[in-house]
Design an enzyme around this catalytic site. Sequence first.
Site, PDB file in Angstrom:
ATOM      1  CD  GLN A  88      -2.606  -1.195   2.627  1.00 23.85           C
ATOM      2  OE1 GLN A  88      -2.081  -1.701   3.620  1.00 23.85           O
ATOM      3  NE2 GLN A  88      -3.810  -0.665   2.665  1.00 23.85           N
ATOM      4  CG  ASP A  91       8.088   3.516   0.697  1.00 22.61           C
ATOM      5  OD1 ASP A  91       8.549   2.411   0.331  1.00 22.61           O
ATOM      6  OD2 ASP A  91       7.398   3.642   1.724  1.00 22.61           O
ATOM      7  CG  HIS A 106      -2.847   2.314  -2.270  1.00 20.87           C
ATOM      8  ND1 HIS A 106      -2.871   2.264  -0.888  1.00 20.87           N
ATOM      9  CD2 HIS A 106      -3.986   1.674  -2.678  1.00 20.87           C
ATOM     10  CE1 HIS A 106      -3.961   1.620  -0.486  1.00 20.87           C
ATOM     11  NE2 HIS A 106      -4.641   1.255  -1.545  1.00 20.87           N
ATOM     12  CB  CYS A 117      -3.751  10.781 -22.723  1.00 15.89           C
ATOM     13  SG  CYS A 117      -1.975  10.759 -22.340  1.00 15.89           S
ATOM     14  CB  CYS A 136      -1.732  13.868 -24.886  1.00 20.33           C
ATOM     15  SG  CYS A 136      -1.860  14.438 -23.166  1.00 20.33           S
ATOM     16  CB  THR A 173      -1.881  -3.220   7.112  1.00 17.72           C
ATOM     17  OG1 THR A 173      -2.357  -4.432   7.699  1.00 17.72           O
ATOM     18  CG2 THR A 173      -0.876  -3.555   6.020  1.00 17.72           C
ATOM     19  CD  GLU A 200      -1.251  -0.071  17.996  1.00 15.62           C
ATOM     20  OE1 GLU A 200      -1.998   0.747  17.425  1.00 15.62           O
ATOM     21  OE2 GLU A 200      -0.697   0.158  19.086  1.00 15.62           O
ATOM     22  CB  ALA A 216       8.178  -3.558  10.821  1.00 13.62           C
TER      23      ALA A 216
END
Length: 232
Positions: A88, A91, A106, A117, A136, A173, A200, A216
């Site tokens: 998601q 970066d 995303h 276009c 374009c 997430t 959490e 993490a």
Amino acid sequence: MSRIVILTGAGISAESGIRTFRASDGLWEDHRIEEVATPEGFLRDSALVHQFYNARRAAARAAQPNAAHLALAELEADPHHTVLIVTQNVDDLHERAGSQNVIHMHGTLVGALCHDCGHRWPAPEVMTQGDLCPACARAATRPDIVWFGEMPYQMDQIVRALEAADLFVSIGTSGNVYPAAGFVRDAAMAGVQTLELNLEPSAGTDMFDTARHGPATQVVPAWVRAQLAQRR
């Protein structure tokens, strides 16, 4: 061969210094969501939107992959695992850590998109409302980011991968943003084992078979080491 689909969110990049999505007051880095993360906001004030994403792009380029990103790249490199990262995050820290099989559902800060276009090209470090589309020639350049009210990218491929997986892992997430928040339900309905790795418990933690909580940079490398040890 173990087939693993990994969903990553803001929590995996937070320890690299990238701010998480938004606060509970509806502000995103001191801006209203409607101002900087909707097609309507872009049409109303494209200069503000470009200023906002130029700052985010600079922050992302200054950040470095952390131990969690590097661990996932190590897992992907192991010949006993097939790994797809669905992120998601906008970066490119997964790629800079060495991961190659990454879907940015995303969008990404390193991409530019023509609002008229649909042409895509690599984003320069600084974008302005006067930038012309290479295809374009219209001044409709925007960041290649999925905004509110727009469909996330490559959903069909993601759903197919979830249904074919042996394991679905959600990392960093909140469990509040759909459709990604529904991936655990989709995986469970397909008979796939599910695991949450999060700072959490998320909003959907009860839907996972197993959950491990902590930073993490600690829980992800520990889990990867355990996965790799099983094959030795």
